[in-house]
Design a protein around this motif. Structure first.
Motif, PDB file in Angstrom:
ATOM      1  N   ALA A   1      25.498  76.217  48.701  1.00 56.87           N
ATOM      2  CA  ALA A   1      25.203  74.623  47.355  1.00 56.87           C
ATOM      3  C   ALA A   1      26.649  74.015  47.364  1.00 56.87           C
ATOM      4  N   VAL A   2      26.847  73.152  47.526  1.00 58.98           N
ATOM      5  CA  VAL A   2      28.664  72.180  48.676  1.00 58.98           C
ATOM      6  C   VAL A   2      28.774  71.162  46.936  1.00 58.98           C
ATOM      7  N   ILE A   3      29.459  71.216  46.287  1.00 60.64           N
ATOM      8  CA  ILE A   3      29.581  70.816  45.108  1.00 60.64           C
ATOM      9  C   ILE A   3      30.614  69.223  45.571  1.00 60.64           C
ATOM     10  N   ASN A   4      29.409  67.512  45.149  1.00 60.48           N
ATOM     11  CA  ASN A   4      30.326  66.739  45.859  1.00 60.48           C
ATOM     12  C   ASN A   4      29.853  65.431  44.799  1.00 60.48           C
ATOM     13  N   PRO A   5      29.948  64.932  44.811  1.00 61.02           N
ATOM     14  CA  PRO A   5      29.480  63.422  43.495  1.00 61.02           C
ATOM     15  C   PRO A   5      28.351  63.367  42.749  1.00 61.02           C
ATOM     16  N   MET A   6      28.033  63.449  44.140  1.00 63.87           N
ATOM     17  CA  MET A   6      25.990  62.912  44.295  1.00 63.87           C
ATOM     18  C   MET A   6      25.604  64.268  43.531  1.00 63.87           C
ATOM     19  N   VAL A   7      25.787  65.633  43.600  1.00 68.06           N
ATOM     20  CA  VAL A   7      25.418  66.451  43.377  1.00 68.06           C
ATOM     21  C   VAL A   7      25.837  66.863  41.835  1.00 68.06           C
TER      22      VAL A   7
ATOM     23  N   LYS B   1      27.420  73.022  35.568  1.00 68.25           N
ATOM     24  CA  LYS B   1      27.360  73.259  36.866  1.00 68.25           C
ATOM     25  C   LYS B   1      27.278  75.294  36.472  1.00 68.25           C
ATOM     26  N   TYR B   2      27.961  76.029  36.036  1.00 65.96           N
ATOM     27  CA  TYR B   2      28.002  77.102  36.345  1.00 65.96           C
ATOM     28  C   TYR B   2      26.503  77.829  35.662  1.00 65.96           C
ATOM     29  N   LYS B   3      26.221  77.009  34.850  1.00 59.85           N
ATOM     30  CA  LYS B   3      24.572  77.366  34.154  1.00 59.85           C
ATOM     31  C   LYS B   3      23.137  76.930  35.147  1.00 59.85           C
ATOM     32  N   ALA B   4      24.027  75.647  36.403  1.00 63.27           N
ATOM     33  CA  ALA B   4      23.367  75.407  37.402  1.00 63.27           C
ATOM     34  C   ALA B   4      23.057  76.030  38.282  1.00 63.27           C
ATOM     35  N   VAL B   5      24.555  77.116  38.184  1.00 58.02           N
ATOM     36  CA  VAL B   5      24.139  78.468  40.048  1.00 58.02           C
ATOM     37  C   VAL B   5      23.406  79.056  39.689  1.00 58.02           C
ATOM     38  N   GLN B   6      23.469  79.852  38.353  1.00 55.96           N
ATOM     39  CA  GLN B   6      22.921  81.224  37.453  1.00 55.96           C
ATOM     40  C   GLN B   6      21.412  80.458  38.040  1.00 55.96           C
ATOM     41  N   ASP B   7      20.967  79.591  37.259  1.00 59.45           N
ATOM     42  CA  ASP B   7      19.878  79.212  37.397  1.00 59.45           C
ATOM     43  C   ASP B   7      19.069  78.689  38.999  1.00 59.45           C
ATOM     44  N   LEU B   8      19.977  77.966  39.240  1.00 56.23           N
ATOM     45  CA  LEU B   8      19.453  77.467  40.881  1.00 56.23           C
ATOM     46  C   LEU B   8      19.828  77.752  41.774  1.00 56.23           C
ATOM     47  N   ILE B   9      21.102  78.512  42.650  1.00 55.40           N
ATOM     48  CA  ILE B   9      21.993  79.232  43.605  1.00 55.40           C
ATOM     49  C   ILE B   9      22.423  80.308  42.920  1.00 55.40           C
ATOM     50  N   PRO B  10      21.517  81.014  42.548  1.00 52.41           N
ATOM     51  CA  PRO B  10      22.230  83.066  42.013  1.00 52.41           C
ATOM     52  C   PRO B  10      22.926  83.325  43.672  1.00 52.41           C
ATOM     53  N   ASN B  11      24.878  82.862  43.165  1.00 50.57           N
ATOM     54  CA  ASN B  11      25.645  84.233  44.082  1.00 50.57           C
ATOM     55  C   ASN B  11      26.355  84.546  43.852  1.00 50.57           C
TER      56      ASN B  11
ATOM     57  N   THR C   1      29.670  84.619  44.267  1.00 48.25           N
ATOM     58  CA  THR C   1      31.272  83.764  43.826  1.00 48.25           C
ATOM     59  C   THR C   1      30.634  82.894  41.879  1.00 48.25           C
ATOM     60  N   GLY C   2      29.733  82.980  41.767  1.00 46.40           N
ATOM     61  CA  GLY C   2      29.336  82.182  40.270  1.00 46.40           C
ATOM     62  C   GLY C   2      29.749  80.635  40.176  1.00 46.40           C
ATOM     63  N   ARG C   3      29.474  80.048  41.948  1.00 51.36           N
ATOM     64  CA  ARG C   3      29.707  79.264  42.009  1.00 51.36           C
ATOM     65  C   ARG C   3      29.564  77.959  42.551  1.00 51.36           C
ATOM     66  N   PHE C   4      29.277  76.535  43.108  1.00 45.92           N
ATOM     67  CA  PHE C   4      29.203  75.903  44.175  1.00 45.92           C
ATOM     68  C   PHE C   4      30.359  76.291  44.907  1.00 45.92           C
ATOM     69  N   GLY C   5      30.291  75.492  46.087  1.00 43.77           N
ATOM     70  CA  GLY C   5      30.835  75.536  47.066  1.00 43.77           C
ATOM     71  C   GLY C   5      31.887  74.353  47.207  1.00 43.77           C
ATOM     72  N   LYS C   6      32.906  74.395  48.279  1.00 42.00           N
ATOM     73  CA  LYS C   6      34.205  73.275  47.944  1.00 42.00           C
ATOM     74  C   LYS C   6      33.699  72.515  49.356  1.00 42.00           C
ATOM     75  N   PRO C   7      34.141  71.108  49.242  1.00 46.55           N
ATOM     76  CA  PRO C   7      33.779  71.031  51.473  1.00 46.55           C
ATOM     77  C   PRO C   7      34.911  71.378  52.272  1.00 46.55           C
ATOM     78  N   ASN C   8      36.135  71.256  51.376  1.00 45.11           N
ATOM     79  CA  ASN C   8      37.173  71.877  52.416  1.00 45.11           C
ATOM     80  C   ASN C   8      36.940  73.625  52.538  1.00 45.11           C
ATOM     81  N   GLU C   9      35.964  73.716  52.204  1.00 38.83           N
ATOM     82  CA  GLU C   9      35.849  76.013  52.516  1.00 38.83           C
ATOM     83  C   GLU C   9      34.665  75.779  53.532  1.00 38.83           C
ATOM     84  N   ILE C  10      33.915  74.435  53.477  1.00 44.52           N
ATOM     85  CA  ILE C  10      33.349  74.010  54.595  1.00 44.52           C
ATOM     86  C   ILE C  10      34.278  74.570  56.092  1.00 44.52           C
ATOM     87  N   ALA C  11      34.611  73.252  55.707  1.00 42.11           N
ATOM     88  CA  ALA C  11      35.448  72.523  57.088  1.00 42.11           C
ATOM     89  C   ALA C  11      36.181  73.348  57.111  1.00 42.11           C
ATOM     90  N   GLY C  12      37.162  74.613  56.671  1.00 40.56           N
ATOM     91  CA  GLY C  12      37.908  76.047  57.098  1.00 40.56           C
ATOM     92  C   GLY C  12      36.809  76.830  57.817  1.00 40.56           C
TER      93      GLY C  12
END
Length: 265
Positions: free
Chosen positions: A187-193, A214-224, A226-237
């Motif tokens: 799950a990647v964070i962006n303005p729409m998300v 954002k933190y609680k959403a990660v815990q409830d919906l996409i536990p991982n 790192t405890g957070r959403f990904g960032k577009p530049n991390e996928i780009a890397g």
């Protein structure tokens, strides 16, 4: 570190915004000439202008990849100034309809947009790579291809098809110098998300502070892990690495960039 992309030409579909834009800007920063694709001419031109302003090289390709005619136009624009060394298939759409909501027409439409559009660009771009003796095809997949959820079944299925076709393509390109791989984001964070999270916060009891939401959403919906959403530049890397000469020995693979969301060996 020089990842040896200087002089390469890369077509990134769906690159006038979001993840595709992040990928294109990183490849341009590494010395590649990037072809920015989209359906909205103004947004495409704005992204090209941003890259050129930062010292990079970029060109325009406008077209709707859900049609053969649109794919022809994009391929022609991309190849006008030279051969394409790198194809990043990123363009597509999401849908949050459930089994009860998604009609057969919805299934056909999203399959055409998310899978057949990839095939269209493979058919138009990969053959000319063979004369180069080197090339990269990167497909953007997703964790739902591996561990689908009960919602958006038609969208989940298109991600699985992307993973499958990428491996089949890798087998077909054996010993050509061209590799085919998948980058599978979480799950990647962006303005729409972020907008969706703000609107859903009261329903799920996530509070009002944006970071807490954002933190609680990660815990409830996409536990991982790192405890957070990904960032577009991390996928780009990850995409940039698979485009580099350091990834010559990687083909038919799925590179997960999801913070450990998908739990499999």
């Amino acid at each position: 570190m020089d990842i040896q992309l200087k002089g390469k030409r890369a077509l990134v579909t769906g690159s006038s915004s979001g993840l595709g834009e992040a990928v294109a800007k990183l490849l341009a920063a590494e010395g590649a000439t990037v072809i920015i694709h989209g359906r909205n001419k103004e947004r495409v031109q704005a992204t090209v202008a941003d890259i050129i302003h930062l010292g990079g090289s970029a060109e325009v390709a406008i077209g709707d990849l859900s049609t053969d005619e649109g794919a022809d136009a994009v391929a022609a624009a991309a190849l006008r100034s030279g051969q394409i060394d790198i194809l990043v298939n990123n363009a597509g759409e999401t849908s949050h309809k459930s089994w009860g909501d998604a009609t057969t027409e919805d299934w056909l439409s999203i399959y055409n947009t998310n899978v057949v559009s990839y095939v269209r660009m493979i058919q138009r771009i990969v053959p000319q790579m063979k004369s180069l003796g080197w090339g990269r095809v990167i497909h953007i997949g997703g964790g739902l291809a591996i561990q689908p959820i009960k919602e958006q079944p038609h969208y989940n299925a298109t991600l699985a098809a992307r993973h499958n076709l990428s491996v089949s393509l890798a087998r077909t390109l054996k010993e050509t110098g061209i590799t085919s791989n998948v980058v599978s984001p979480g799950a990647v964070i962006n303005p729409m998300v972020e907008e969706w999270l703000q609107n859903a916060a009261s329903k799920f009891g996530w509070g009002t502070d944006p970071e807490e939401i954002k933190y609680k959403a990660v815990q409830d919906l996409i536990p991982n892990d790192t405890g957070r959403f990904g960032k577009p530049n991390e996928i780009a890397g990850a995409v940039a690495y698979l485009c580099s000469r350091y990834a010559d020995y990687i083909s038919g693979s799925v590179l997960r960039v999801d913070g450990g969301t998908i739990r499999c060996l």
